[in-house]
Write a protein that holds these residues in place. Structure first.
Motif, PDB file in Angstrom:
ATOM      1  N   GLY A 159      -9.251  47.648  -8.530  1.00  0.00           N
ATOM      2  CA  GLY A 159      -7.712  46.822  -8.468  1.00  0.00           C
ATOM      3  C   GLY A 159      -7.674  46.294  -6.792  1.00  0.00           C
ATOM      4  O   GLY A 159      -7.067  45.210  -6.531  1.00  0.00           O
ATOM      5  N   GLN A 160      -8.211  46.748  -5.839  1.00  0.00           N
ATOM      6  CA  GLN A 160      -8.731  45.713  -4.275  1.00  0.00           C
ATOM      7  C   GLN A 160      -9.442  44.385  -4.576  1.00  0.00           C
ATOM      8  O   GLN A 160      -9.018  43.460  -3.436  1.00  0.00           O
ATOM      9  CB  GLN A 160      -8.844  46.869  -3.171  1.00  0.00           C
ATOM     10  CG  GLN A 160      -7.642  48.173  -2.958  1.00  0.00           C
ATOM     11  CD  GLN A 160      -8.581  49.460  -2.059  1.00  0.00           C
ATOM     12  OE1 GLN A 160      -9.718  49.481  -2.446  1.00  0.00           O
ATOM     13  NE2 GLN A 160      -7.400  49.763  -0.947  1.00  0.00           N
ATOM     14  N   ILE A 161     -10.054  44.744  -4.884  1.00  0.00           N
ATOM     15  CA  ILE A 161     -11.028  43.409  -4.753  1.00  0.00           C
ATOM     16  C   ILE A 161     -10.459  42.112  -5.605  1.00  0.00           C
ATOM     17  O   ILE A 161     -10.516  41.616  -5.375  1.00  0.00           O
ATOM     18  CB  ILE A 161     -12.252  43.742  -5.382  1.00  0.00           C
ATOM     19  CG1 ILE A 161     -13.581  45.079  -4.789  1.00  0.00           C
ATOM     20  CG2 ILE A 161     -12.875  42.331  -5.991  1.00  0.00           C
ATOM     21  CD1 ILE A 161     -14.098  45.223  -5.458  1.00  0.00           C
ATOM     22  N   ASP A 162      -9.498  42.284  -6.574  1.00  0.00           N
ATOM     23  CA  ASP A 162      -8.847  42.093  -7.383  1.00  0.00           C
ATOM     24  C   ASP A 162      -7.899  41.179  -6.684  1.00  0.00           C
ATOM     25  O   ASP A 162      -7.603  39.894  -6.771  1.00  0.00           O
ATOM     26  CB  ASP A 162      -8.357  42.254  -8.313  1.00  0.00           C
ATOM     27  CG  ASP A 162      -9.537  42.086  -9.930  1.00  0.00           C
ATOM     28  OD1 ASP A 162     -10.966  41.853  -9.342  1.00  0.00           O
ATOM     29  OD2 ASP A 162      -9.576  43.592 -10.926  1.00  0.00           O
ATOM     30  N   PHE A 163      -7.222  42.135  -6.118  1.00  0.00           N
ATOM     31  CA  PHE A 163      -6.309  42.102  -5.343  1.00  0.00           C
ATOM     32  C   PHE A 163      -6.583  40.658  -4.236  1.00  0.00           C
ATOM     33  O   PHE A 163      -6.160  39.707  -4.064  1.00  0.00           O
ATOM     34  CB  PHE A 163      -5.427  42.695  -4.709  1.00  0.00           C
ATOM     35  CG  PHE A 163      -3.713  42.932  -3.580  1.00  0.00           C
ATOM     36  CD1 PHE A 163      -2.835  42.095  -4.090  1.00  0.00           C
ATOM     37  CD2 PHE A 163      -4.437  43.104  -2.211  1.00  0.00           C
ATOM     38  CE1 PHE A 163      -2.274  41.621  -3.187  1.00  0.00           C
ATOM     39  CE2 PHE A 163      -3.679  42.603  -1.104  1.00  0.00           C
ATOM     40  CZ  PHE A 163      -2.050  41.685  -1.706  1.00  0.00           C
ATOM     41  N   ILE A 164      -7.512  41.263  -3.361  1.00  0.00           N
ATOM     42  CA  ILE A 164      -8.012  40.161  -2.225  1.00  0.00           C
ATOM     43  C   ILE A 164      -8.527  38.593  -2.753  1.00  0.00           C
ATOM     44  O   ILE A 164      -7.984  38.183  -2.413  1.00  0.00           O
ATOM     45  CB  ILE A 164      -9.228  41.165  -1.845  1.00  0.00           C
ATOM     46  CG1 ILE A 164      -9.314  42.299  -0.426  1.00  0.00           C
ATOM     47  CG2 ILE A 164     -10.095  39.847  -0.332  1.00  0.00           C
ATOM     48  CD1 ILE A 164     -10.236  42.997  -0.563  1.00  0.00           C
ATOM     49  N   ARG A 165      -8.431  39.344  -3.387  1.00  0.00           N
ATOM     50  CA  ARG A 165      -9.305  37.287  -4.613  1.00  0.00           C
ATOM     51  C   ARG A 165      -8.436  37.019  -4.493  1.00  0.00           C
ATOM     52  O   ARG A 165      -8.327  35.409  -4.861  1.00  0.00           O
ATOM     53  CB  ARG A 165     -10.221  37.699  -5.831  1.00  0.00           C
ATOM     54  CG  ARG A 165     -10.707  36.512  -5.793  1.00  0.00           C
ATOM     55  CD  ARG A 165     -11.936  37.111  -7.701  1.00  0.00           C
ATOM     56  NE  ARG A 165     -13.298  37.095  -6.697  1.00  0.00           N
ATOM     57  CZ  ARG A 165     -14.224  36.306  -6.748  1.00  0.00           C
ATOM     58  NH1 ARG A 165     -13.924  35.238  -6.234  1.00  0.00           N
ATOM     59  NH2 ARG A 165     -15.332  36.276  -6.106  1.00  0.00           N
ATOM     60  N   LEU A 171     -17.815  45.071  -0.829  1.00  0.00           N
ATOM     61  CA  LEU A 171     -17.261  45.427  -2.535  1.00  0.00           C
ATOM     62  C   LEU A 171     -17.259  46.568  -2.876  1.00  0.00           C
ATOM     63  O   LEU A 171     -16.062  47.124  -3.393  1.00  0.00           O
ATOM     64  CB  LEU A 171     -17.634  44.662  -3.073  1.00  0.00           C
ATOM     65  CG  LEU A 171     -17.375  42.754  -2.741  1.00  0.00           C
ATOM     66  CD1 LEU A 171     -17.750  42.373  -4.097  1.00  0.00           C
ATOM     67  CD2 LEU A 171     -15.996  42.405  -2.858  1.00  0.00           C
ATOM     68  N   GLU A 177     -12.902  46.585   6.573  1.00  0.00           N
ATOM     69  CA  GLU A 177     -11.888  45.708   7.066  1.00  0.00           C
ATOM     70  C   GLU A 177     -11.290  44.769   7.449  1.00  0.00           C
ATOM     71  O   GLU A 177     -11.878  45.171   9.141  1.00  0.00           O
ATOM     72  CB  GLU A 177     -10.580  47.205   6.733  1.00  0.00           C
ATOM     73  CG  GLU A 177     -10.876  48.071   7.850  1.00  0.00           C
ATOM     74  CD  GLU A 177     -10.556  49.578   8.367  1.00  0.00           C
ATOM     75  OE1 GLU A 177      -9.791  49.619   6.861  1.00  0.00           O
ATOM     76  OE2 GLU A 177     -10.369  49.970   9.254  1.00  0.00           O
ATOM     77  N   HIS A 192     -14.331  49.241  -1.481  1.00  0.00           N
ATOM     78  CA  HIS A 192     -12.965  48.627  -1.936  1.00  0.00           C
ATOM     79  C   HIS A 192     -12.826  49.004  -3.086  1.00  0.00           C
ATOM     80  O   HIS A 192     -14.056  48.793  -4.226  1.00  0.00           O
ATOM     81  CB  HIS A 192     -12.242  47.024  -2.290  1.00  0.00           C
ATOM     82  CG  HIS A 192     -12.440  46.680  -0.553  1.00  0.00           C
ATOM     83  ND1 HIS A 192     -11.176  47.009   0.296  1.00  0.00           N
ATOM     84  CD2 HIS A 192     -13.065  46.238   0.087  1.00  0.00           C
ATOM     85  CE1 HIS A 192     -11.255  46.688   1.483  1.00  0.00           C
ATOM     86  NE2 HIS A 192     -12.349  46.203   1.448  1.00  0.00           N
ATOM     87  N   ALA A 193     -11.317  49.529  -4.122  1.00  0.00           N
ATOM     88  CA  ALA A 193     -11.751  49.704  -5.389  1.00  0.00           C
ATOM     89  C   ALA A 193     -11.399  48.531  -6.096  1.00  0.00           C
ATOM     90  O   ALA A 193     -10.582  47.238  -5.460  1.00  0.00           O
ATOM     91  CB  ALA A 193     -10.150  51.176  -6.124  1.00  0.00           C
TER      92      ALA A 193
END
Length: 144
Positions: free
Chosen positions: A63-69, A57, A135, A60-61
């Motif tokens: 926002g990216q973590i939220d997107f992945i989740r 984690l 990644e 990743h920024a």
């Protein structure tokens, strides 16, 4: 429990399931592959929390973590995909960085999902003694 005989070892080292090597001697390569296998198992069982534990984690920024989740949760909610791991190969290991290539199949009864076979390269990093995926990139995807 039977009483100890005088010639028995004092300590029995812990072992990983399926491994003859004591945990302390598990090779670094095995730890890298275990991370990718854990990621695959979490994906297969649709366990979002376990899946996220295999992801680095810090790479990743927020926002990216939220997107992945949210993307993974949407996939789990929409489709019941059955994954099969065909091959797993350690491509490289250099200090705290590693690459692993997998070939997998993904099948789903829902016609909106395209069954496929793919090769994916996971790039991993070890931080604090723990390997996590930084990644993943598809090398190829073939419909089946």
């Amino acid at each position: 429990m039977k009483p100890r005989q005088g010639n028995e070892p004092q300590d029995t080292p812990l072992h990983l399931v399926g491994s003859a090597e004591p945990i302390a001697r598990v090779r670094e390569e095995d730890r890298v592959l275990a991370c990718v296998r854990s990621n695959f198992a979490a994906l297969s069982s649709r366990d979002l929390d376990a899946y996220m534990k295999t992801i680095d984690l810090s790479a990743h920024a927020p926002g990216q973590i939220d997107f992945i989740r949210s993307a993974m949760q949407a996939l789990f909610n929409r489709f019941e995909v059955f994954y099969a791991l065909e091959t797993i190969e350690l491509v490289g290991l250099d200090g705290d960085a590693a690459e692993v290539r997998v070939v997998q199949t993904a099948r789903c009864a829902d016609r909106a999902f395209q069954d496929n076979r793919s090769a994916i390269v996971h790039r991993l990093r070890k931080e604090g003694g723990v390997w996590r995926i930084v990644e993943s990139a598809s090398q190829w995807v073939t419909p089946i």
